[in-house]
Design a protein around this motif. Sequence first.
Motif: not given
Length: 230
Positions: A7-21
């Motif tokens: 089981p492997t997760i592929l994700s994409f990180l953008n500026a909105h994702g950084v803000n959420l983190c």
Amino acid sequence: MSAVERPTILSFLNAHGVNLCAGSSAAWSAFRASDVLLRDGVALETALPWLDQPVGLNMNGTDFIPLLLRQLSPRRVAVYGTAAPWLDEGIERLKERTPHDYVDAQHGFHSVEHYIARARELQPDVIILAMGMPRQEEVAVQLKRALDHKVLIVNGGAIIDFLAGRFTRAPAAVQRIGLEWAFRLVQEPRRLFRRYCVGAFGFAHTVMLMRRAAMRSSSAPAPAPMHKEL
């Protein structure tokens, strides 16, 4: 053969994702659990050199995921996310462009347990989550923990909505110069103003804090050697 060996997760990180983190430990943990994390957007392209990190390629999920699916030999694919009628319409567009058997389609408002049960029953080789950040990343982690067959879990954001025509993609020239976010803002100003306009200040603030922390770490003196008396 499976697309992956576990089981492997592929994700994409953008500026909105950084803000959420930056604002949520749960979102931070979910993104960190990704096995592959690809950069999405011009904001990170600008910020990463400030943090002494490689920029890499811009991997917009809406373009990359169909390309990935076309490169795979026929698989069993499940799509969990968005809502009717866009879910069915988006899958029809995928069927036209890719060679796979789409074995399951579930809207994006079920409990995590529902998706786990469906995936255990049907055992798809690929699961596309189209629920938006950070819910899809959090669901992906739960799926990864619960499933014991070889499955690639892809966090796809609004890909199904784009394929279904719910949202219009920016013209290619606008995409090339990194202003697709502005095109989307014009289309949906009420929904996206906070994310793109207010969020830009939050993103810049987070990057500055990370840069200061990195500079302090690099300038800190090395710890003194420990001596043991004989």
